[in-house]
Design a protein around this motif. Structure first.
Motif, PDB file in Angstrom:
ATOM      1  N   ILE A   1       0.857  -1.181   0.000  1.00 53.54           N
ATOM      2  CA  ILE A   1       0.000   0.000   0.000  1.00 53.54           C
ATOM      3  C   ILE A   1       0.896   1.234   0.000  1.00 53.54           C
ATOM      4  O   ILE A   1       1.975   1.225   0.603  1.00 53.54           O
ATOM      5  CB  ILE A   1      -0.968  -0.007   1.210  1.00 53.54           C
ATOM      6  N   MET A   2       0.458   2.290  -0.709  1.00 52.45           N
ATOM      7  CA  MET A   2       1.278   3.495  -0.875  1.00 52.45           C
ATOM      8  C   MET A   2       0.446   4.737  -0.591  1.00 52.45           C
ATOM      9  O   MET A   2      -0.766   4.758  -0.816  1.00 52.45           O
ATOM     10  CB  MET A   2       1.800   3.586  -2.317  1.00 52.45           C
ATOM     11  N   SER A   3       1.108   5.783  -0.135  1.00 53.16           N
ATOM     12  CA  SER A   3       0.455   7.065   0.056  1.00 53.16           C
ATOM     13  C   SER A   3       0.272   7.745  -1.296  1.00 53.16           C
ATOM     14  O   SER A   3       0.869   7.355  -2.304  1.00 53.16           O
ATOM     15  CB  SER A   3       1.299   7.955   0.975  1.00 53.16           C
ATOM     16  N   ARG A   4      -0.531   8.794  -1.325  1.00 55.88           N
ATOM     17  CA  ARG A   4      -0.779   9.507  -2.572  1.00 55.88           C
ATOM     18  C   ARG A   4       0.487  10.160  -3.113  1.00 55.88           C
ATOM     19  O   ARG A   4       0.717  10.179  -4.325  1.00 55.88           O
ATOM     20  CB  ARG A   4      -1.875  10.552  -2.326  1.00 55.88           C
ATOM     21  N   ARG A   5       1.373  10.681  -2.255  1.00 57.37           N
ATOM     22  CA  ARG A   5       2.568  11.342  -2.777  1.00 57.37           C
ATOM     23  C   ARG A   5       3.528  10.352  -3.424  1.00 57.37           C
ATOM     24  O   ARG A   5       4.189  10.671  -4.407  1.00 57.37           O
ATOM     25  CB  ARG A   5       3.261  12.165  -1.704  1.00 57.37           C
ATOM     26  N   VAL A   6       3.593   9.146  -2.907  1.00 55.83           N
ATOM     27  CA  VAL A   6       4.400   8.106  -3.557  1.00 55.83           C
ATOM     28  C   VAL A   6       3.754   7.703  -4.873  1.00 55.83           C
ATOM     29  O   VAL A   6       4.427   7.542  -5.905  1.00 55.83           O
ATOM     30  CB  VAL A   6       4.571   6.885  -2.633  1.00 55.83           C
ATOM     31  N   THR A   7       2.432   7.550  -4.856  1.00 55.99           N
ATOM     32  CA  THR A   7       1.701   7.161  -6.068  1.00 55.99           C
ATOM     33  C   THR A   7       1.888   8.188  -7.173  1.00 55.99           C
ATOM     34  O   THR A   7       2.095   7.831  -8.339  1.00 55.99           O
ATOM     35  CB  THR A   7       0.206   7.001  -5.758  1.00 55.99           C
ATOM     36  N   ASP A   8       1.829   9.472  -6.825  1.00 55.73           N
ATOM     37  CA  ASP A   8       1.982  10.516  -7.838  1.00 55.73           C
ATOM     38  C   ASP A   8       3.360  10.474  -8.490  1.00 55.73           C
ATOM     39  O   ASP A   8       3.494  10.675  -9.707  1.00 55.73           O
ATOM     40  CB  ASP A   8       1.748  11.898  -7.209  1.00 55.73           C
ATOM     41  N   VAL A   9       4.399  10.219  -7.699  1.00 60.62           N
ATOM     42  CA  VAL A   9       5.745  10.098  -8.266  1.00 60.62           C
ATOM     43  C   VAL A   9       5.819   8.875  -9.182  1.00 60.62           C
ATOM     44  O   VAL A   9       6.384   8.930 -10.284  1.00 60.62           O
ATOM     45  CB  VAL A   9       6.808   9.995  -7.158  1.00 60.62           C
ATOM     46  N   LEU A  10       5.236   7.766  -8.735  1.00 56.03           N
ATOM     47  CA  LEU A  10       5.252   6.539  -9.536  1.00 56.03           C
ATOM     48  C   LEU A  10       4.519   6.732 -10.861  1.00 56.03           C
ATOM     49  O   LEU A  10       4.975   6.262 -11.912  1.00 56.03           O
ATOM     50  CB  LEU A  10       4.612   5.400  -8.738  1.00 56.03           C
ATOM     51  N   VAL A  11       3.398   7.454 -10.833  1.00 62.08           N
ATOM     52  CA  VAL A  11       2.637   7.728 -12.059  1.00 62.08           C
ATOM     53  C   VAL A  11       3.471   8.543 -13.050  1.00 62.08           C
ATOM     54  O   VAL A  11       3.352   8.378 -14.268  1.00 62.08           O
ATOM     55  CB  VAL A  11       1.322   8.464 -11.719  1.00 62.08           C
ATOM     56  N   SER A  12       4.335   9.415 -12.540  1.00 55.86           N
ATOM     57  CA  SER A  12       5.157  10.267 -13.413  1.00 55.86           C
ATOM     58  C   SER A  12       6.296   9.506 -14.077  1.00 55.86           C
ATOM     59  O   SER A  12       6.917  10.020 -15.022  1.00 55.86           O
ATOM     60  CB  SER A  12       5.730  11.436 -12.612  1.00 55.86           C
ATOM     61  N   MET A  13       6.579   8.296 -13.621  1.00 51.89           N
ATOM     62  CA  MET A  13       7.689   7.508 -14.163  1.00 51.89           C
ATOM     63  C   MET A  13       7.181   6.642 -15.312  1.00 51.89           C
ATOM     64  O   MET A  13       6.342   5.768 -15.112  1.00 51.89           O
ATOM     65  CB  MET A  13       8.307   6.653 -13.049  1.00 51.89           C
ATOM     66  N   LYS A  14       7.683   6.892 -16.513  1.00 53.14           N
ATOM     67  CA  LYS A  14       7.152   6.252 -17.719  1.00 53.14           C
ATOM     68  C   LYS A  14       8.124   5.236 -18.332  1.00 53.14           C
ATOM     69  O   LYS A  14       8.246   5.138 -19.556  1.00 53.14           O
ATOM     70  CB  LYS A  14       6.801   7.324 -18.752  1.00 53.14           C
ATOM     71  N   GLU A  15       8.790   4.480 -17.521  1.00 48.16           N
ATOM     72  CA  GLU A  15       9.721   3.477 -18.040  1.00 48.16           C
ATOM     73  C   GLU A  15       8.964   2.338 -18.717  1.00 48.16           C
ATOM     74  O   GLU A  15       7.974   1.839 -18.198  1.00 48.16           O
ATOM     75  CB  GLU A  15      10.588   2.932 -16.905  1.00 48.16           C
ATOM     76  N   GLN A  16       9.450   1.926 -19.875  1.00 48.82           N
ATOM     77  CA  GLN A  16       8.802   0.841 -20.616  1.00 48.82           C
ATOM     78  C   GLN A  16       8.988  -0.504 -19.929  1.00 48.82           C
ATOM     79  O   GLN A  16       8.052  -1.268 -19.770  1.00 48.82           O
ATOM     80  CB  GLN A  16       9.364   0.786 -22.048  1.00 48.82           C
ATOM     81  N   HIS A  17      10.220  -0.803 -19.550  1.00 47.89           N
ATOM     82  CA  HIS A  17      10.520  -2.079 -18.883  1.00 47.89           C
ATOM     83  C   HIS A  17      10.458  -1.833 -17.374  1.00 47.89           C
ATOM     84  O   HIS A  17      11.408  -1.340 -16.768  1.00 47.89           O
ATOM     85  CB  HIS A  17      11.897  -2.590 -19.307  1.00 47.89           C
ATOM     86  N   ARG A  18       9.341  -2.198 -16.789  1.00 44.41           N
ATOM     87  CA  ARG A  18       9.056  -1.777 -15.419  1.00 44.41           C
ATOM     88  C   ARG A  18       9.297  -2.901 -14.411  1.00 44.41           C
ATOM     89  O   ARG A  18       8.952  -4.060 -14.650  1.00 44.41           O
ATOM     90  CB  ARG A  18       7.606  -1.294 -15.301  1.00 44.41           C
ATOM     91  N   TYR A  19       9.867  -2.495 -13.303  1.00 48.04           N
ATOM     92  CA  TYR A  19      10.021  -3.360 -12.138  1.00 48.04           C
ATOM     93  C   TYR A  19       9.479  -2.533 -10.974  1.00 48.04           C
ATOM     94  O   TYR A  19      10.210  -1.798 -10.317  1.00 48.04           O
ATOM     95  CB  TYR A  19      11.493  -3.732 -11.948  1.00 48.04           C
ATOM     96  N   ILE A  20       8.163  -2.637 -10.759  1.00 47.21           N
ATOM     97  CA  ILE A  20       7.449  -1.680  -9.918  1.00 47.21           C
ATOM     98  C   ILE A  20       7.955  -1.663  -8.484  1.00 47.21           C
ATOM     99  O   ILE A  20       8.144  -0.602  -7.887  1.00 47.21           O
ATOM    100  CB  ILE A  20       5.934  -1.960  -9.977  1.00 47.21           C
ATOM    101  N   ARG A  21       8.221  -2.827  -7.913  1.00 44.74           N
ATOM    102  CA  ARG A  21       8.698  -2.833  -6.526  1.00 44.74           C
ATOM    103  C   ARG A  21      10.052  -2.125  -6.404  1.00 44.74           C
ATOM    104  O   ARG A  21      10.348  -1.522  -5.374  1.00 44.74           O
ATOM    105  CB  ARG A  21       8.764  -4.269  -6.014  1.00 44.74           C
ATOM    106  N   GLY A  22      10.855  -2.178  -7.451  1.00 40.38           N
ATOM    107  CA  GLY A  22      12.119  -1.448  -7.459  1.00 40.38           C
ATOM    108  C   GLY A  22      11.906   0.054  -7.603  1.00 40.38           C
ATOM    109  O   GLY A  22      12.585   0.854  -6.961  1.00 40.38           O
ATOM    110  N   LEU A  23      10.952   0.453  -8.461  1.00 38.58           N
ATOM    111  CA  LEU A  23      10.651   1.871  -8.641  1.00 38.58           C
ATOM    112  C   LEU A  23      10.153   2.485  -7.336  1.00 38.58           C
ATOM    113  O   LEU A  23      10.543   3.608  -6.976  1.00 38.58           O
ATOM    114  CB  LEU A  23       9.583   2.048  -9.731  1.00 38.58           C
ATOM    115  N   ILE A  24       9.308   1.750  -6.623  1.00 38.20           N
ATOM    116  CA  ILE A  24       8.782   2.262  -5.353  1.00 38.20           C
ATOM    117  C   ILE A  24       9.901   2.390  -4.322  1.00 38.20           C
ATOM    118  O   ILE A  24       9.963   3.370  -3.568  1.00 38.20           O
ATOM    119  CB  ILE A  24       7.654   1.345  -4.832  1.00 38.20           C
TER     120      ILE A  24
END
Length: 325
Positions: A170-193
């Motif tokens: 689970i993530m807060s809105r400020r973390v979610t907003d940063v994650l939404v701004s990241m547009k990497e094609q090859h994604r590893y979401i747990r690493g991005l977070i």
């Protein structure tokens, strides 16, 4: 969707889970009851977003019928199969909650545990990830490879990626907003977070067996997932190829000196092609490994340079009219 942002958005990617959906829905209703009792959630304080990742069975039909008749449940139908990480991305991009949770739709992640993750966030954390204490129903091969992979990745990266965790968190809105701004094609979401930072902590849970069927993660998909994780957050493979090149050149130079010594100061000349073939094969193998590693990084640069959308949503189905984000 309602104008007021909900307190919690729950994103659930699904792929060929037709037989699991009825039990999943039952337990999600149980989660909503827990949230109401423990955290005083109202009817519009939670939204649940299913993301259909191009399922080939009846998953779409079952979810469409349900979401169009049940307020608070939404179905994001992707135009084709984009893969697990991009399906999660589509859900996170669409979610409007003050907090956003992610869990798999095969019931290995217990829906009821989302309430515990939400409660933990009240202690001032921006991310609470679920750490697997037990992994029921998984093969020894998958357990040992996952164990090794997470620890190798931790050694290769320059920041802390929690080991023995998946995308269940689970993530807060400020973390979610940063994650939404990241547009990497090859994604590893747990690493991005993990890269985003802020206060993060883990909460242990027992992972259940799949409710129905077999895992959708084949060995090839696992390897691709691991490669995406390593290449997205570490340049170590490129450095490793350089080390291989320097090492092979060093031993090649030593061997050249040895050959010149035999030629100039002894009568022992090298006969046959054995040693030559060994050198050619070793050096050729090292060169191919190095080129392959460089190629992996270049292919990712090429994919990113196209700037294509990460996914395409065919339509969002729900019980009430909504405005697409």
């Amino acid at each position: 969707m309602p104008a007021k942002p909900p307190l919690l958005s729950l994103v659930i990617p699904v792929y060929n889970e037709e037989k699991t959906i009825p039990e999943l829905v039952k337990r999600l209703r149980g989660l909503l009851t827990i949230l109401k009792e423990k955290h005083r959630f109202g009817k519009e304080d939670a939204e649940i977003l299913f993301v259909n990742d191009g399922s080939r069975d009846g998953t779409f039909d079952v979810l469409k019928k349900f979401c169009e008749s049940e307020p608070g449940f939404f179905l994001l139908n992707l135009s084709r199969n984009y893969g697990h990480q991009l399906a999660i991305t589509a859900g996170i991009d669409t979610a409007r909650g003050e907090t956003v949770a992610v869990m798999d739709g095969d019931l290995q992640d217990p829906p009821e545990f989302v309430a515990d993750l939400y409660a933990k966030m009240s202690e001032g954390y921006d991310v609470v990830y679920a750490r697997r204490k037990k992994r029921e129903g998984e093969s020894f091969f998958k357990l040992i490879t996952a164990h090794v992979f997470y620890r190798i990745l931790k050694k290769l990266t320059r920041f802390e990626i929690p080991i023995d965790t998946g995308d269940f968190r689970i993530m807060s809105r400020r973390v979610t907003d940063v994650l939404v701004s990241m547009k990497e094609q090859h994604r590893y979401i747990r690493g991005l977070i993990a890269w985003i930072g802020f206060r993060q902590t883990g909460l242990e849970y027992d992972r259940d067996e799949r409710f129905d069927g077999e895992t959708k993660f084949s060995v090839s998909k696992m390897l691709k997932f691991a490669l995406d994780g390593i290449t997205s957050f570490s340049s170590a493979p490129l450095k490793f190829s350089s080390y291989l090149g320097f090492t092979s050149a060093f031993f090649g130079a030593l061997y050249t000196i040895y050959i010149l010594y035999l030629k100039l100061f002894t009568d022992n000349t090298i006969q046959g092609w054995t040693s030559v073939m060994i050198i050619v094969l070793v050096l050729g193998g090292i060169q191919l490994i190095a080129l392959g590693m460089i190629g992996e990084y270049l292919s990712r640069v090429h994919d990113q340079s196209k700037n294509r959308p990460l996914y395409v949503i065919e339509k969002i189905y729900s019980a009430r009219p909504k405005t697409k984000k």
